[in-house]
Design an enzyme around this catalytic site. Structure first.
Site, PDB file in Angstrom:
ATOM      1  N   HIS A   7      -1.072  -7.288 -18.252  1.00  0.00           N
ATOM      2  CA  HIS A   7      -0.021  -8.121 -17.663  1.00  0.00           C
ATOM      3  C   HIS A   7      -0.486  -9.567 -17.578  1.00  0.00           C
ATOM      4  O   HIS A   7      -1.012 -10.010 -16.549  1.00  0.00           O
ATOM      5  CB  HIS A   7       0.328  -7.595 -16.267  1.00  0.00           C
ATOM      6  N   PRO A  20       0.805   0.720  -7.088  1.00  0.00           N
ATOM      7  CA  PRO A  20       2.157   0.945  -6.566  1.00  0.00           C
ATOM      8  C   PRO A  20       2.543  -0.242  -5.687  1.00  0.00           C
ATOM      9  O   PRO A  20       1.904  -0.500  -4.664  1.00  0.00           O
ATOM     10  CB  PRO A  20       2.014   2.232  -5.747  1.00  0.00           C
ATOM     11  N   GLY A  40       8.015  -8.240  -6.824  1.00  0.00           N
ATOM     12  CA  GLY A  40       8.160  -6.785  -6.811  1.00  0.00           C
ATOM     13  C   GLY A  40       7.676  -6.155  -5.528  1.00  0.00           C
ATOM     14  O   GLY A  40       8.307  -5.228  -5.001  1.00  0.00           O
ATOM     15  N   HIS A  98       5.378 -10.456 -18.899  1.00  0.00           N
ATOM     16  CA  HIS A  98       4.990  -9.664 -17.728  1.00  0.00           C
ATOM     17  C   HIS A  98       4.009  -8.547 -18.078  1.00  0.00           C
ATOM     18  O   HIS A  98       2.916  -8.474 -17.529  1.00  0.00           O
ATOM     19  CB  HIS A  98       6.215  -9.050 -17.047  1.00  0.00           C
ATOM     20  N   ARG A 143       5.611  23.710  15.986  1.00  0.00           N
ATOM     21  CA  ARG A 143       6.360  23.335  17.178  1.00  0.00           C
ATOM     22  C   ARG A 143       6.408  24.506  18.162  1.00  0.00           C
ATOM     23  O   ARG A 143       6.313  24.328  19.369  1.00  0.00           O
ATOM     24  CB  ARG A 143       7.791  22.944  16.793  1.00  0.00           C
TER      25      ARG A 143
END
Length: 660
Positions: free
Chosen positions: A26, A115, A156, A260, A514
């Site tokens: 990139h 990410p 982004g 990019h 629970r």
């Protein structure tokens, strides 16, 4: 051309050359954001190339991890050990320069990013850890913990929802030593962001409690310097510096999405070098650039030397605090040998309740523990009693109210753990672990020991219905490498789950109930093996019944039914498949002998994990649909989770094994 600008161009060209050689990468962000990074590294970032893990270094996070060559070029120029050959091996198998930054692989990389937005959450975690540790250890004239966290993101990262959660939390907590450098080039893979990201970013961050500083041209290093100085001076609010840049700056693809995520191409790279007046041979750095950067890096070593002197004086004046600091930073070697004797589990109890009791004993042994929740600590029982809540007014608080921000919570906890000096646990309902999956996966990928407590573990949630009843989450988390998933059947197994979580250097998910569960005299420390014989018979069993959590009660009940019929039954508890798979083949054979072909596996979750253990003639009683709303007892019966159904499945399995 000034020498600093020549250094910036060195970063640009080295990055573009490495990407061109790799035939992937990139280049756009590397060309556009190089001045931002160089200004930060040269004039502000405190680091020690000689000791990249120095405690009081500033942290830099490249949240826009696709721009990894930008960071590698900086690390190369400032002496972190990346060689020319390392740059030439960008994105190659086994190299120190992988496609996205990877924690614990490359010196100077603080966290794995890629990410989008995860790194931003990590950076918030670094800032939380710095503030908390400073409140514990700093004394007048002794700022032992005193550093900044810088993070570089792009459009982004800010489009991702995690950024809203993380930045809102940071603003609310007034994390003034967090500085976000926003590479604002208004381009993503699909092109101009006007159709996808047209909001007023400045107003957004002002509303979230941040100081906003604008840099109209990212190439103006004097303005960049002034902006970072202003950001450092504001200690009551985190700061965002909006740096208007041009993606692919200086190349024929400047301003285009084409720069990019693909190499410039040889012709365009040549034109870029011409534009930047770059004449050095490929991957060569001019001597004046080398010397300039080396001198900066050498001067920065003085910060560590000064800190070492400060700490020596601190150690003389505050010997107990200094000892505690060293323990925090080096990590504790906890002794849990007496933990099993601390509790009297003598009546049915939800494992979330047992877990809360256990956690408050563990914090006495692991005093650097912080615990957070996504607005659910009264339900998950994860509050550290008497430890206060982390806030702008109480940085020493060891409990964190993350608010209803599961995704950011996981990423922030990764940052807290990565910072050093602390152990971190966070909690929510198990069905909401899906919101946290990105952060949990990053914990596993980096193999860092974040502890996740997930309660309300099955259709036993009951009336809240299928939206809150986890089904597929167990198999989903079990499928992630490096994750340990524990679903204990009673209080003593819950102790084992916590002990495992705090004695192994990997992330752990504790899946707790629970509803109340029965207690078993034979459970306990054996659960550390992941699977063990909870209740056996004389001789070779006719059938093995195995399960986890609340379904162990069904296995035990079915054994009583079958025993009355003369059937020999072994009950195996399997709280952690991952830990069981680590045991020797001999141990696994002892617990689950291959000669015993009749088997029944029972779990109120997806069935996919169990076929390895049920084998050819076994039965699996599990969920094959979502749950439904109703009382828990009625739901278990509706979906076939009864001791009678388990017993009948055992009879079928025995018959099937005999007939084959």
């Amino acid at each position: 051309m000034s020498l600093p600008k020549k250094c910036v161009n060195a970063v640009r060209i080295l990055s573009a050359e490495a990407i061109e050689r790799a035939k992937s990468g990139h280049p756009g962000i590397c060309l556009g954001a190089a001045p931002i990074c160089f200004e930060l590294f040269s004039d502000f970032l405190n680091f020690s190339y000689d000791n990249p893990k120095w405690d009081n270094r500033d942290r830099f996070v490249l949240s826009a991890g696709h721009g990894s060559m930008l960071l590698y070029s900086m690390l190369h120029l400032f002496g972190f050990g990346l060689t020319k050959e390392d740059l030439m091996n960008f994105r190659q198998l086994g190299s120190l320069t992988p496609g996205h930054p990877e924690y614990d692989k490359t010196a100077g990389v603080e966290t794995s990013t890629g990410p989008l937005g995860q790194g931003l959450g990590n950076a918030v975690g670094f800032a939380v850890a710095e503030a908390h540790l400073a409140s514990i250890f700093n004394k007048p004239d002794f700022n032992i913990v005193d550093h900044y966290t810088y993070v570089l993101c792009g459009d982004g990262c800010l489009e991702e929802g995690i950024s809203y959660e993380a930045c809102s939390f940071a603003g609310t907590q007034k994390l003034g030593k967090l500085i976000l450098l926003y590479d604002c080039n208004k381009i993503t893979i699909e092109g101009d962001i006007n159709t996808t990201f047209s909001e007023d970013t400045v107003t957004r961050f002002l509303a979230q409690g941040w100081q906003v500083i604008r840099v109209p041209d990212a190439n103006d290093m004097a303005v960049l310097k002034s902006a970072i100085e202003r950001a450092k001076a504001e200690t009551e609010r985190p700061s965002i510096i909006v740096c208007n840049s041009k993606i692919g700056y200086g190349s024929p693809l400047e301003g285009s999405a084409d720069s990019h995520g693909a190499p410039l191409g040889e012709a365009n790279l040549a034109k870029t070098k011409e534009f930047l007046n770059w004449t050095a041979e490929p991957f060569e750095v001019p001597e004046d650039v080398k010397t300039y950067c080396a001198d900066i890096a050498e001067r920065k070593l003085s910060a560590e030397r000064e800190w070492n002197k400060l700490f020596a004086d601190y150690e003389e004046q505050y010997p107990e605090l200094a000892k505690k600091y060293k323990q925090f930073m080096s990590g504790f070697d906890p002794d849990f040998s007496d933990l099993f004797d601390c509790f009297d589990f003598d009546k049915p109890e939800a494992t979330r309740v047992s877990g809360g009791k256990i956690l408050n004993e563990i914090v006495k042994i692991v005093p650097n523990l912080m615990s957070g929740s996504a607005d659910l600590s009264p339900s998950t029982k994860t509050e550290l009693k008497g430890k206060g809540y982390f806030s702008p007014e109480n940085r020493e608080g060891a409990n964190i109210r993350f608010g209803i921000r599961e995704h950011a919570m996981a990423a922030i906890c990764n940052g807290i753990q990565l910072h050093g000096g602390l152990r971190i646990l966070c909690s929510t309902f198990f069905s909401f672990s899906d919101y946290m999956k990105g952060g949990i996966r990053m914990s596993a990928l980096m193999n860092i020991p974040v502890v996740y407590v997930m309660t309300h573990d099955s259709i036993g949630v009951g009336e809240d219905g299928p939206t809150h009843q986890p089904v597929e989450q167990l198999i989903s988390l079990r499928s992630i490498p490096n994750i340990k998933v524990f679903r204990p059947c009673d209080g003593k197994e819950t102790v084992s789950a916590y002990v495992s979580a705090f004695t192994q250097n990997s992330p752990t998910v504790l899946v707790l109930s629970r509803q109340n569960l029965n207690q078993y005299k034979t459970s306990g420390i054996k659960a550390l093996a992941g699977g063990y014989i909870l209740d056996d018979c004389e001789g070779t069993p006719d059938v093995i019944l195995m399960g986890t959590g609340s379904e162990i009660d069904l296995c035990a009940g079915a054994k009583e039914i079958l025993q009355a019929e003369g059937v020999k039954v072994r009950v195996v508890s399997m709280p952690s498949m991952e830990e069981f798979e680590k045991q020797t083949p001999e141990y696994q054979e002892y617990v689950l002998p291959k000669a015993v072909k009749a088997r029944v596996c029972v779990e109120a979750a997806s069935h996919f994990a169990w076929y390895k253990y049920s084998r050819d003639f076994g039965e699996v009683i599990a969920m094959r649909s979502f749950g439904t709303s109703g009382p828990a007892d009625a739901l278990f019966e509706h979906f076939g989770f009864t001791k009678e159904n388990v017993a009948e499945a055992a009879r079928r399995s025995i018959a099937n094994a005999k007939n084959n």
